[in-house]
Design an enzyme around this catalytic site. Structure first.
Site, PDB file in Angstrom:
ATOM      1  N   TYR A 144     -40.927 -10.555 -28.705  1.00 50.69           N
ATOM      2  CA  TYR A 144     -42.141 -10.021 -28.094  1.00 50.69           C
ATOM      3  C   TYR A 144     -41.761  -8.704 -27.430  1.00 50.69           C
ATOM      4  O   TYR A 144     -40.830  -8.668 -26.611  1.00 50.69           O
ATOM      5  CB  TYR A 144     -42.678 -11.017 -27.065  1.00 50.69           C
ATOM      6  CG  TYR A 144     -43.908 -10.555 -26.322  1.00 50.69           C
ATOM      7  CD1 TYR A 144     -45.160 -10.573 -26.937  1.00 50.69           C
ATOM      8  CD2 TYR A 144     -43.824 -10.124 -24.999  1.00 50.69           C
ATOM      9  CE1 TYR A 144     -46.295 -10.158 -26.243  1.00 50.69           C
ATOM     10  CE2 TYR A 144     -44.956  -9.716 -24.310  1.00 50.69           C
ATOM     11  CZ  TYR A 144     -46.180  -9.745 -24.936  1.00 50.69           C
ATOM     12  OH  TYR A 144     -47.306  -9.339 -24.252  1.00 50.69           O
ATOM     13  N   ASP A 239     -34.705  -3.715 -26.911  1.00 50.75           N
ATOM     14  CA  ASP A 239     -35.716  -4.003 -25.890  1.00 50.75           C
ATOM     15  C   ASP A 239     -35.000  -4.785 -24.793  1.00 50.75           C
ATOM     16  O   ASP A 239     -34.776  -5.993 -24.915  1.00 50.75           O
ATOM     17  CB  ASP A 239     -36.850  -4.820 -26.525  1.00 50.75           C
ATOM     18  CG  ASP A 239     -37.860  -5.323 -25.497  1.00 50.75           C
ATOM     19  OD1 ASP A 239     -37.551  -5.272 -24.293  1.00 50.75           O
ATOM     20  OD2 ASP A 239     -38.931  -5.783 -25.912  1.00 50.75           O
ATOM     21  N   LYS A 267     -39.334  -5.051 -15.817  1.00 46.82           N
ATOM     22  CA  LYS A 267     -38.915  -6.141 -14.922  1.00 46.82           C
ATOM     23  C   LYS A 267     -37.976  -5.675 -13.792  1.00 46.82           C
ATOM     24  O   LYS A 267     -38.419  -5.039 -12.859  1.00 46.82           O
ATOM     25  CB  LYS A 267     -38.348  -7.298 -15.734  1.00 46.82           C
ATOM     26  CG  LYS A 267     -39.399  -7.819 -16.760  1.00 46.82           C
ATOM     27  CD  LYS A 267     -39.015  -9.116 -17.375  1.00 46.82           C
ATOM     28  CE  LYS A 267     -39.943  -9.526 -18.520  1.00 46.82           C
ATOM     29  NZ  LYS A 267     -41.209 -10.086 -18.141  1.00 46.82           N
TER      30      LYS A 267
HETATM   31  N1  HOZ Z   1     -45.189 -11.746 -21.176  1.00 45.90           N
HETATM   32  C1  HOZ Z   1     -44.674 -12.455 -20.066  1.00 45.90           C
HETATM   33  C2  HOZ Z   1     -43.792 -13.571 -20.502  1.00 45.90           C
HETATM   34  N2  HOZ Z   1     -42.831 -13.255 -21.468  1.00 45.90           N
HETATM   35  C3  HOZ Z   1     -45.777 -13.036 -19.229  1.00 45.90           C
HETATM   36  C4  HOZ Z   1     -46.039 -12.226 -18.055  1.00 45.90           C
HETATM   37  C5  HOZ Z   1     -47.041 -12.838 -17.097  1.00 45.90           C
HETATM   38  O1  HOZ Z   1     -47.847 -13.650 -17.505  1.00 45.90           O
HETATM   39  O2  HOZ Z   1     -47.000 -12.480 -15.944  1.00 45.90           O
END
Ligand code: HOZ
Length: 426
Positions: A144, A239, A267
């Site tokens: 992802y 990534d 992050k």
């Molecule tokens: N895409 C995030 C997990 N891999 C989720 C982020 C969120 O829901 O805060």
């Protein structure tokens, strides 16, 4: 009732916000039940609106590596706010954080700050396409890279959790330029390069995958894709939104000893504020506007408050040479102890772990790619999730996500966690 106020707030939120949440995995849809509405957090703990407290293994999905509300980050950020919230002009702070990032991350000379990991990855492939003058990218099933169009094809994280790995709304025109291979499958990537000679701009990969649960790459696979990119004049994009400043100061590149051409961050780099970044050597970054023709911009990019939180966090991590060993050792203790408890109970499981990222899969088989992760028993995962939650332990509400261990999690929290695991039965 355990989650009374969270339930009421969730009901109300659904009137005004699609699904009641601003990011889908938060809705607890796959595990069922009510998402926790959190009112505050400190150190290893978060407290919900029903005044229950939880050991937090999500840590805002990765950023809070030092634990919540770290006093030095808090103080620096409050001080910065007194000077104004946003200027839309360059600030000295941006150069300071860029200097630090480029000095610790291998192979990069320059960095552009953005507001999220999605933006970072989206901009990185535009830059790769502009630089190579090619259209196609290779991505891996279950990885992802944020929610921009090119990546929502066999995507992990929420897209996998909700069974929509190929999102409606992505045009066929866009989808045809995204080529797919299974993670850890070098032969499949070789075949793609053979079938698309001279057309592939870049491979993008989570060098340690975290969006189909935690999946560890083999060294031969990463070395192999590095070599394929070099042979074919394509770029390798790491990534490092999850792994950057978490696996090592130099991210997965440093931890695994593989060089990428472009690196993306999110992050930890923002210390809990909305920050992303992408970086590369000068020759590539020179193609970016205003130096070059590849366009990318943002009103709040390099926002001073976010930069201060990020710079303070990165400086604290950089000055504490034992941090990565500490959080890795906490993760190893959890892994081994949970595994021993499950083995004694006869619960089939696999725990994947690297550094301070780990995932528990309910399966007897190895989990090396998305298909393996999908074959694990997700009903068992959901039971495990709710058992832990009711015992004050908060892990991600999906079997396709990763635990992020923070430095605030110490032996007391580990013991609380293991106590909860000991009372779990399938
Ligand atoms: N895409 C995030 C997990 N891999 C989720 C982020 C969120 O829901 O805060």
């Amino acid at each position: 009732m355990l989650y009374q106020r969270s339930s009421a707030l969730f009901k109300d939120a659904q009137n005004y916000i699609p699904g009641g949440v601003n990011s889908p995995v938060r809705a607890f849809k796959s595990v069922g039940g009510t998402p926790l509405f959190i009112k505050k957090a400190e150190g290893a703990y978060m407290m919900d609106e029903d005044d229950r407290s939880y050991v937090d293994y999500i840590n805002s999905w990765g950023p809070m590596i030092l634990g919540h509300t770290h006093p030095e980050v808090l103080a620096a950020t409050i001080e910065q706010m007194k000077n104004g919230f946003s200027f839309g002009t360059p600030t000295e702070l941006e150069t300071e954080i860029a200097r630090l990032i480029t000095s610790v991350v291998p192979g990069i000379d320059m960095v552009r700050m953005v507001n999220s990991g999605t933006e970072a990855c989206m901009s990185a492939i535009r830059l790769a396409r502009g630089y190579t003058q090619r259209d196609k990218i290779v991505k891996f099933e279950g990885c992802y890279h944020g929610h921009s169009d090119s990546f929502l094809i066999k995507a992990g994280s929420g897209a996998a959790t909700f069974g929509n790995p190929n999102s409606p709304g992505v045009t066929q025109g866009t989808a045809k330029d995204t080529l797919l291979a299974p993670y850890n499958d070098l032969e499949a990537v070789k075949a793609l390069f053979e079938q698309n000679k001279g057309e592939i701009a870049a491979i993008i990969i989570e060098p340690i995958a975290g969006n189909m649960g935690c999946i560890v790459p083999t060294q031969a696979f990463l070395q192999g894709i590095r070599a394929l990119c070099t042979e074919n004049n394509a770029l390798l994009i790491f990534d490092e939104v999850m792994t950057g400043f978490r696996q090592a100061m130099g991210g997965a590149q440093e931890k695994l000893g593989i060089d990428a051409d472009i690196v993306t961050f999110g992050k930890v780099i923002g210390g809990g504020f909305p920050v992303g970044a992408f970086a590369a050597r000068k020759e590539i970054m020179n193609h970016l506007a205003p130096l070059g023709a590849v366009y990318q911009a943002g009103t709040l990019s390099g926002n001073p408050i976010a930069m201060r939180a990020g710079l303070t966090t990165l400086t604290l991590i950089n000055n504490d040479r034992e941090l990565f060993n500490r959080i890795e050792s906490t993760t190893e203790i959890l892994d081994k102890a949970i595994s021993a408890i499950f083995t004694e109970k006869g619960i089939a499981h696999r725990i994947n772990r690297l550094g301070s990222m780990m995932s528990v899969f309910f399966t007897e088989d190895e989990v090396n790619n998305f298909d393996d992760a999908a074959k694990a028993n997700h009903d068992s995962f959901n039971k495990f999730f709710h058992h832990l939650l009711s015992h004050g332990i908060y892990i991600a509400p999906s079997g396709y996500e990763t635990w992020f261990i923070s430095d605030a999690i110490k032996s007391l929290e580990v013991e609380k966690t293991l106590e909860a695991v000991r009372s779990f039965n399938l």
